[in-house]
Design a protein around this motif. Sequence first.
Motif, mmCIF file in Angstrom:
data_model
loop_
_atom_site.group_PDB
_atom_site.id
_atom_site.type_symbol
_atom_site.label_atom_id
_atom_site.label_comp_id
_atom_site.label_asym_id
_atom_site.label_seq_id
_atom_site.Cartn_x
_atom_site.Cartn_y
_atom_site.Cartn_z
ATOM 1 N N LEU A 170 46.868 51.466 49.601
ATOM 2 C CA LEU A 170 45.779 50.660 49.072
ATOM 3 C C LEU A 170 46.169 49.192 49.036
ATOM 4 O O LEU A 170 47.285 48.855 48.622
ATOM 5 N N ILE A 171 45.272 48.330 49.463
ATOM 6 C CA ILE A 171 45.411 46.892 49.206
ATOM 7 C C ILE A 171 44.525 46.611 47.998
ATOM 8 O O ILE A 171 43.288 46.669 48.087
ATOM 9 N N VAL A 172 45.139 46.346 46.855
ATOM 10 C CA VAL A 172 44.425 46.271 45.577
ATOM 11 C C VAL A 172 44.313 44.822 45.115
ATOM 12 O O VAL A 172 45.317 44.093 45.077
ATOM 13 N N ALA A 173 43.109 44.420 44.753
ATOM 14 C CA ALA A 173 42.878 43.103 44.158
ATOM 15 C C ALA A 173 42.875 43.244 42.642
ATOM 16 O O ALA A 173 42.193 44.115 42.091
ATOM 17 N N ALA A 174 43.650 42.395 41.973
ATOM 18 C CA ALA A 174 43.738 42.449 40.506
ATOM 19 C C ALA A 174 43.892 41.035 39.960
ATOM 20 O O ALA A 174 44.453 40.150 40.615
ATOM 21 N N ARG A 175 43.420 40.864 38.749
ATOM 22 C CA ARG A 175 43.528 39.558 38.101
ATOM 23 C C ARG A 175 44.916 39.436 37.475
ATOM 24 O O ARG A 175 45.296 40.243 36.625
ATOM 25 N N THR A 176 45.657 38.417 37.899
ATOM 26 C CA THR A 176 47.018 38.202 37.405
ATOM 27 C C THR A 176 47.114 37.025 36.446
ATOM 28 O O THR A 176 48.165 36.814 35.831
#
Length: 398
Positions: A187-193
Amino acid sequence: MNMQAREAPPVSPAEPFRPADPPCLTEELRLMRDQVRRFVDQEVLPHADAWEKEGKIPRPVFRRMGELGFLGMRHSPDYGGTDMGPLASMVFAEELARSGYGGFTSSVLVHTDMSACHITLRGTPEQKAKYLPAIIRGETVCSIAVTEADAGSDVAGLRTRAARDGDHWVINGSKMFITNAFYGDLLIVAARTDPGAKGSRGISLFIVERNLPGITATKLDKHGWLCSDTAELGFVDVRVPADALLGEENRGFYGIMETFQNERICIGGICAGESAKAIEFTLDYVKTRQAFGGPLWNQQGVRLKLALLASKAAAARQLAYHAAELASLGQDCIREVSMVKALAPEVLQEVVHGCLQLHGGTGYMRGTPIERMVRDARILTIGGGATEVMLEEVAKRM
């Protein structure tokens, strides 16, 4: 008006409806297209109905496509690819879509052009060496996990978070409508860092192996694209190593937008291929279906309707190839790509619904190709950026 005033063109055996090649198509691209066409005819069409019933594409299919070199056209030869550029994506998408099976087409293109490209474009040498060879061989199936229940076209509104904890990142949140996420591997996962950042700022991308503890997947039951697996994903304290960060921290939104351009070119190719196939199916039907004393093709209204649909499909296809050519030359083509994504799926809706109308009641029956294609086509005005969002992008640049 007498709709039978002109003599009908002769009824000839149905032949494949093949739009003319655009000038930008090189001999290399034509050879690739012909190879994909043979693969679809010989190894997809005989089995695709079974895949639709099973709700998945067998893994050997991906490995076979890897053997034939189809999965590496956007990746470097250093890792087994051929690096053929955006025009190759357009041609590949169009030819896959001519299969008439949107689920198969979408699953492959998510793997090749919408997820793995993130690793090629912004991965470290170590990340590329670790993941790309297996992706290109079809041994690892890849997915892109950006969309959430409350953040679809509004990517800046995503809520999944990743927090740094020593040598790891800890991911919590959920994703919705993710293709290849149930049976896939990566998975290429987008998350708020950066939770304090607003909008598009503070989003990062991560390479996440699907089998890690804390990841759950629920397979979704869809209207169309039945042989592609689509899932809702949950992330509960999922720990990934620090080097799973893909690209620059807090700059993931811009990476997503960059790769969206390629995704939208692919969607232009999908629409071109599906439009041509729907017209082909319908030509075959109206030339053999007997009504009013002869083939439906003898009715001038039928002929004119198909001619108009073919004309609109050709115009949308030409625009898609133009955008792909601009991208291949490295030119700024956000406006043109947005036009493609706004126009081509809407034209496809008109084509498939018009073709179903000409099939009459037969076209409404499950098991007929045109009925399946109508269901499969519907998502394309939504996925990859809704038509309304794309029109806003065009308007910004007017």
